[in-house]
Design a protein around this motif. Structure first.
Motif, PDB file in Angstrom:
ATOM      1  N   LEU A 188      -4.104   6.158  -1.072  1.00 13.53           N
ATOM      2  CA  LEU A 188      -3.218   6.812  -2.135  1.00 13.53           C
ATOM      3  C   LEU A 188      -1.941   5.899  -2.372  1.00 13.53           C
ATOM      4  O   LEU A 188      -1.835   5.536  -3.647  1.00 13.53           O
ATOM      5  CB  LEU A 188      -2.789   8.156  -1.926  1.00 13.53           C
ATOM      6  CG  LEU A 188      -2.124   8.888  -2.792  1.00 13.53           C
ATOM      7  CD1 LEU A 188      -2.933   9.002  -4.292  1.00 13.53           C
ATOM      8  CD2 LEU A 188      -1.677  10.481  -2.659  1.00 13.53           C
ATOM      9  N   ARG A 189      -1.463   5.545  -1.463  1.00 11.95           N
ATOM     10  CA  ARG A 189      -0.290   4.564  -1.478  1.00 11.95           C
ATOM     11  C   ARG A 189      -0.670   3.168  -1.973  1.00 11.95           C
ATOM     12  O   ARG A 189      -0.107   2.573  -2.881  1.00 11.95           O
ATOM     13  CB  ARG A 189       0.284   4.281  -0.293  1.00 11.95           C
ATOM     14  CG  ARG A 189       1.677   5.521   0.092  1.00 11.95           C
ATOM     15  CD  ARG A 189       2.195   5.233   1.282  1.00 11.95           C
ATOM     16  NE  ARG A 189       1.530   4.937   2.462  1.00 11.95           N
ATOM     17  CZ  ARG A 189       0.962   5.887   3.316  1.00 11.95           C
ATOM     18  NH1 ARG A 189       1.172   7.141   2.966  1.00 11.95           N
ATOM     19  NH2 ARG A 189       0.087   5.636   4.434  1.00 11.95           N
ATOM     20  N   ALA A 190      -1.913   2.591  -1.752  1.00 11.19           N
ATOM     21  CA  ALA A 190      -2.261   1.452  -2.145  1.00 11.19           C
ATOM     22  C   ALA A 190      -2.690   1.387  -3.823  1.00 11.19           C
ATOM     23  O   ALA A 190      -2.523   0.479  -4.450  1.00 11.19           O
ATOM     24  CB  ALA A 190      -3.616   0.916  -1.185  1.00 11.19           C
ATOM     25  N   MET A 191      -3.163   2.615  -4.050  1.00 19.52           N
ATOM     26  CA  MET A 191      -3.565   2.765  -5.864  1.00 19.52           C
ATOM     27  C   MET A 191      -2.279   3.192  -6.466  1.00 19.52           C
ATOM     28  O   MET A 191      -1.990   2.508  -7.549  1.00 19.52           O
ATOM     29  CB  MET A 191      -4.725   3.639  -5.729  1.00 19.52           C
ATOM     30  CG  MET A 191      -6.024   3.161  -5.224  1.00 19.52           C
ATOM     31  SD  MET A 191      -7.324   4.532  -5.239  1.00 19.52           S
ATOM     32  CE  MET A 191      -7.587   4.766  -6.690  1.00 19.52           C
ATOM     33  N   GLN A 192      -1.331   3.639  -5.765  1.00 17.40           N
ATOM     34  CA  GLN A 192      -0.169   4.000  -6.413  1.00 17.40           C
ATOM     35  C   GLN A 192       0.638   2.769  -6.737  1.00 17.40           C
ATOM     36  O   GLN A 192       1.217   2.784  -7.798  1.00 17.40           O
ATOM     37  CB  GLN A 192       0.689   5.181  -5.790  1.00 17.40           C
ATOM     38  CG  GLN A 192       0.121   6.556  -5.834  1.00 17.40           C
ATOM     39  CD  GLN A 192       0.863   7.466  -5.012  1.00 17.40           C
ATOM     40  OE1 GLN A 192       1.430   6.815  -3.796  1.00 17.40           O
ATOM     41  NE2 GLN A 192       0.807   8.588  -5.188  1.00 17.40           N
ATOM     42  N   ALA A 193       0.646   1.816  -6.018  1.00 22.88           N
ATOM     43  CA  ALA A 193       1.525   0.636  -5.932  1.00 22.88           C
ATOM     44  C   ALA A 193       1.076  -0.049  -7.274  1.00 22.88           C
ATOM     45  O   ALA A 193       1.467  -0.949  -7.771  1.00 22.88           O
ATOM     46  CB  ALA A 193       1.290  -0.297  -4.703  1.00 22.88           C
TER      47      ALA A 193
END
Length: 197
Positions: free
Chosen positions: A182-187
């Motif tokens: 999720l953090r990777a895609m949010q970034a």
């Protein structure tokens, strides 16, 4: 570094916007795990970048042949044969084969396990974002994703067992794995078209 070449190849072979964005999403998740693995191994600088690049390329290329060769008899075998002819590293090819549970290649290496673990989850995270009123992945939370996984009517085509098994293969609790992706895609939400309306 071959990520630019991988992206160009994925875009050449894949015309559909959703499949292109899926490839990007998976690549962002894989890259994050590649960087974590580089750190775990004590790699830095160019060595760390080279390892992360392999993970990114595997994510970008895992479904690049799917539009042209969507059957289990052809995907991902046709794409892997093409990549092999063009000198792509065997470890990337094995990861692409291992993401297809019918290929006969089990995900053994960290790269192989990462691609398997990120594939279905990236698609599920996209679906979770698109049902938000804002259509923003920034409004998605890991706990909510894990809860949504129990709703069998939501994103039916996504294999829940692959998401759970993927976390197990990485030796992580499911919610931690979801949070990492999720953090990777949010970034990189803007590139995925998931930054909101």
């Amino acid at each position: 570094m071959r990520r630019g070449e991988a992206l160009a190849l994925m875009q050449e072979w894949t015309q559909g916007e959703s499949l292109r964005k899926h490839g990007l999403g998976v690549s962002f998740c894989c890259e994050a795990y590649g960087r974590m693995e580089a750190s775990r191994m004590g790699l830095a600088g160019a060595e760390a970048d080279a390892l992360a690049d392999k993970y990114t390329c595997a994510g970008l290329l895992h479904d690049f042949d799917y539009e042209r060769h969507p059957t289990p008899e052809e995907h991902p075998f046709v794409g892997v044969a093409y990549l092999r002819e063009h000198g792509w590293p065997e470890e990337v090819l094995r990861a692409i084969l291992a993401h297809a549970d019918y290929s006969g290649i089990k995900p053994d290496t960290h790269l192989e396990r990462t691609l398997f673990a990120c594939d279905e989850l990236a698609g599920f995270l996209t679906a979770c974002a698109l049902v938000k009123p804002t259509k923003s992945i920034h409004d998605v939370e890991a706990k909510g994703v894990v809860k949504k996984m129990k709703d069998k009517g939501f994103a039916r085509a996504v294999k829940r067992e692959d998401m759970t098994l993927g976390a197990e293969l990485l030796g992580l609790p499911l919610e931690e794995h979801v949070g990492n992706c999720l953090r990777a895609m949010q970034a990189r939400a803007g590139e995925l078209g998931l930054s909101g309306i």
